[in-house]
Scaffold this motif. Structure first.
Motif, mmCIF file in Angstrom:
data_model
loop_
_atom_site.group_PDB
_atom_site.id
_atom_site.type_symbol
_atom_site.label_atom_id
_atom_site.label_comp_id
_atom_site.label_asym_id
_atom_site.label_seq_id
_atom_site.Cartn_x
_atom_site.Cartn_y
_atom_site.Cartn_z
ATOM 1 N N GLY A 199 0.831 -1.201 0.000
ATOM 2 C CA GLY A 199 0.000 0.000 0.000
ATOM 3 C C GLY A 199 0.862 1.246 0.000
ATOM 4 N N THR A 200 0.995 1.892 -1.162
ATOM 5 C CA THR A 200 1.903 3.034 -1.303
ATOM 6 C C THR A 200 1.205 4.372 -1.124
ATOM 7 O OG1 THR A 200 3.016 1.722 -3.019
ATOM 8 C CG2 THR A 200 3.708 4.017 -2.772
ATOM 9 N N LEU A 201 -0.013 4.511 -1.713
ATOM 10 C CA LEU A 201 -0.732 5.774 -1.793
ATOM 11 C C LEU A 201 0.182 6.808 -2.471
ATOM 12 C CD1 LEU A 201 -3.606 6.723 -1.069
ATOM 13 C CD2 LEU A 201 -2.674 7.720 1.015
ATOM 14 N N ALA A 202 0.464 7.938 -1.830
ATOM 15 C CA ALA A 202 1.323 8.958 -2.460
ATOM 16 C C ALA A 202 2.775 8.840 -2.044
ATOM 17 C CB ALA A 202 0.809 10.353 -2.139
ATOM 18 N N GLY A 203 3.105 7.815 -1.243
ATOM 19 C CA GLY A 203 4.489 7.594 -0.873
ATOM 20 C C GLY A 203 4.936 8.241 0.421
ATOM 21 N N TYR A 204 4.008 8.721 1.235
ATOM 22 C CA TYR A 204 4.401 9.409 2.472
ATOM 23 C C TYR A 204 5.098 8.458 3.443
ATOM 24 C CZ TYR A 204 4.039 12.477 6.573
ATOM 25 O OH TYR A 204 4.318 13.253 7.670
ATOM 26 N N SER A 205 4.438 7.345 3.773
ATOM 27 C CA SER A 205 5.086 6.379 4.669
ATOM 28 C C SER A 205 6.291 5.737 3.986
ATOM 29 C CB SER A 205 4.094 5.300 5.111
ATOM 30 O OG SER A 205 3.513 4.645 3.987
ATOM 31 N N THR A 206 6.231 5.618 2.666
ATOM 32 C CA THR A 206 7.350 5.056 1.907
ATOM 33 C C THR A 206 8.616 5.877 2.119
ATOM 34 O OG1 THR A 206 5.646 4.630 0.215
ATOM 35 C CG2 THR A 206 7.919 4.117 -0.362
ATOM 36 N N ILE A 207 8.466 7.190 2.081
ATOM 37 C CA ILE A 207 9.620 8.069 2.269
ATOM 38 C C ILE A 207 10.165 7.942 3.694
ATOM 39 C CG2 ILE A 207 10.359 10.485 2.361
ATOM 40 C CD1 ILE A 207 8.358 10.978 0.015
ATOM 41 N N TRP A 208 9.281 7.902 4.668
ATOM 42 C CA TRP A 208 9.734 7.729 6.053
ATOM 43 C C TRP A 208 10.530 6.434 6.189
ATOM 44 C CZ3 TRP A 208 10.360 10.890 9.887
ATOM 45 C CH2 TRP A 208 9.525 12.003 10.074
ATOM 46 N N LEU A 209 10.022 5.355 5.625
ATOM 47 C CA LEU A 209 10.712 4.070 5.724
ATOM 48 C C LEU A 209 11.999 4.070 4.902
ATOM 49 C CD1 LEU A 209 7.602 1.725 5.479
ATOM 50 C CD2 LEU A 209 9.155 1.884 7.443
ATOM 51 N N GLY A 210 11.923 4.634 3.699
ATOM 52 C CA GLY A 210 13.088 4.653 2.824
ATOM 53 C C GLY A 210 14.255 5.407 3.432
ATOM 54 N N ARG A 211 13.953 6.447 4.186
ATOM 55 C CA ARG A 211 15.020 7.236 4.817
ATOM 56 C C ARG A 211 15.749 6.473 5.922
ATOM 57 N NH1 ARG A 211 12.359 13.296 5.511
ATOM 58 N NH2 ARG A 211 12.835 14.046 3.397
ATOM 59 N N ALA A 212 15.169 5.368 6.367
ATOM 60 C CA ALA A 212 15.820 4.557 7.403
ATOM 61 C C ALA A 212 16.797 3.539 6.821
ATOM 62 C CB ALA A 212 14.755 3.818 8.222
ATOM 63 N N LEU A 213 16.783 3.384 5.508
ATOM 64 C CA LEU A 213 17.616 2.373 4.863
ATOM 65 C C LEU A 213 19.077 2.800 4.763
ATOM 66 C CD1 LEU A 213 15.320 1.357 1.871
ATOM 67 C CD2 LEU A 213 15.976 -0.134 3.779
ATOM 68 N N PRO A 214 19.987 1.825 4.796
ATOM 69 C CA PRO A 214 21.384 2.147 4.483
ATOM 70 C C PRO A 214 21.523 2.403 2.988
ATOM 71 C CG PRO A 214 21.123 -0.216 4.746
ATOM 72 C CD PRO A 214 19.799 0.401 5.126
ATOM 73 N N ALA A 215 22.700 2.845 2.577
ATOM 74 C CA ALA A 215 22.906 3.202 1.165
ATOM 75 C C ALA A 215 22.667 2.031 0.227
ATOM 76 C CB ALA A 215 24.319 3.753 0.981
ATOM 77 N N ASP A 216 22.917 0.813 0.705
ATOM 78 C CA ASP A 216 22.729 -0.360 -0.143
ATOM 79 C C ASP A 216 21.399 -1.062 0.134
ATOM 80 O OD1 ASP A 216 23.289 -1.322 2.374
ATOM 81 O OD2 ASP A 216 24.601 -2.939 1.669
ATOM 82 N N GLY A 217 20.473 -0.366 0.806
ATOM 83 C CA GLY A 217 19.193 -0.961 1.140
ATOM 84 C C GLY A 217 18.214 -0.935 -0.018
ATOM 85 N N GLN A 218 17.067 -1.571 0.192
ATOM 86 C CA GLN A 218 16.021 -1.620 -0.838
ATOM 87 C C GLN A 218 14.651 -1.643 -0.182
ATOM 88 O OE1 GLN A 218 15.660 -5.234 -3.212
ATOM 89 N NE2 GLN A 218 14.992 -4.056 -4.994
ATOM 90 N N LEU A 219 13.748 -0.846 -0.732
ATOM 91 C CA LEU A 219 12.346 -0.857 -0.318
ATOM 92 C C LEU A 219 11.501 -1.126 -1.555
ATOM 93 C CD1 LEU A 219 10.556 1.700 2.019
ATOM 94 C CD2 LEU A 219 9.421 0.723 0.023
ATOM 95 N N ILE A 220 10.642 -2.129 -1.462
ATOM 96 C CA ILE A 220 9.694 -2.419 -2.536
ATOM 97 C C ILE A 220 8.300 -2.101 -2.006
ATOM 98 C CG2 ILE A 220 8.701 -4.191 -4.027
ATOM 99 C CD1 ILE A 220 11.377 -5.649 -3.938
ATOM 100 N N SER A 221 7.605 -1.194 -2.679
ATOM 101 C CA SER A 221 6.265 -0.791 -2.265
ATOM 102 C C SER A 221 5.265 -1.227 -3.325
ATOM 103 C CB SER A 221 6.203 0.735 -2.065
ATOM 104 O OG SER A 221 4.968 1.114 -1.488
#
Length: 222
Positions: free
Chosen positions: A66-88
């Motif tokens: 559930g992405t919607l406009a990406g608000y929670s996605t950005i919060w989660l994505g900012r917690a990732l290390p440089a080599d991390g990955q988020l699939i929404s």
């Protein structure tokens, strides 16, 4: 007695005290409203809570349903290390396009990808492709499919994976045995499945605030 006005005031207090204004996140909410998307995103304090959960976990791979406009996605994505990955995963192609623009504006296009289509089908595809397990899963889509999302997410997890389910209180309707709304029954089945899964430890917490009376579940895979 507290009331919704006080809930909102406390949310605003916490946000001002603990979640400084952020141009990118503010723009994400603005773009969402301008596009007519439903105002069902997490609050700033809840977004930061998700961010902290991912940080505490040391998540390198995150799955969001559930992405919607990406608000929670950005919060989660900012917690990732440089080599991390988020699939929404997002069912609505229009929502996904808005989210991608917001994610790019946040400088996260290199670690976040938005996949369009029914989430059940995408999850099945990830399983068939033997995708690397995820460290954190955030389930925040259509509630009637939550049991399926959990079953499939478990196949994409490993010991230690954290699974968060949003909107599990439904303004108290979850505890009304006579309420057979599909979203409510979906959450009930989701929680029952979590409780019945031997290698899953789960709790649920009620919340109040600018999004009303709701809550989330928190599970850890063992």
């Amino acid at each position: 007695m507290t009331n919704p006005q006080q809930w909102n005031a406390v949310d605003e207090y916490f946000s001002q005290a603990l979640v400084p204004s952020d141009d990118v996140l503010d723009a994400t909410l603005r773009h969402s409203a301008e596009a007519g998307l439903p105002s069902i995103n997490v609050t700033p304090a809840q977004g930061k809570f998700l961010h902290l959960l991912a940080k505490i976990k040391g998540a390198r791979r995150i799955l969001e349903i559930g992405t919607l406009a990406g608000y929670s996605t950005i919060w989660l994505g900012r917690a990732l290390p440089a080599d991390g990955q988020l699939i929404s995963l997002e069912a609505d192609a229009g929502y996904a396009e808005i989210a991608r623009k917001n994610i790019a504006a946040a400088g996260l296009a290199n670690v976040v990808s938005v996949v369009v289509g029914p989430a059940v089908r995408t999850l099945q595809k990830l399983i068939a492709e033997a995708a690397e397990p995820f460290d954190l899963v955030f389930i925040d889509a259509d509630k009637q499919n939550n049991p399926d999302y959990l079953k499939l997410a478990l196949q994409l997890s490993r010991p230690g994976t954290v699974i968060v389910g949003d909107n599990v209180v439904r303004n108290g309707r979850i505890a009304d045995p006579h309420n057979d709304d599909p979203d409510v029954t979906g959450i009930r089945e989701f929680l029952a499945l979590a409780a019945a899964t031997p290698h899953l430890t789960t709790t649920a917490i009620q919340t109040v605030g600018s999004k009303g009376w709701d809550g989330f579940s928190l599970s850890v895979v063992s």
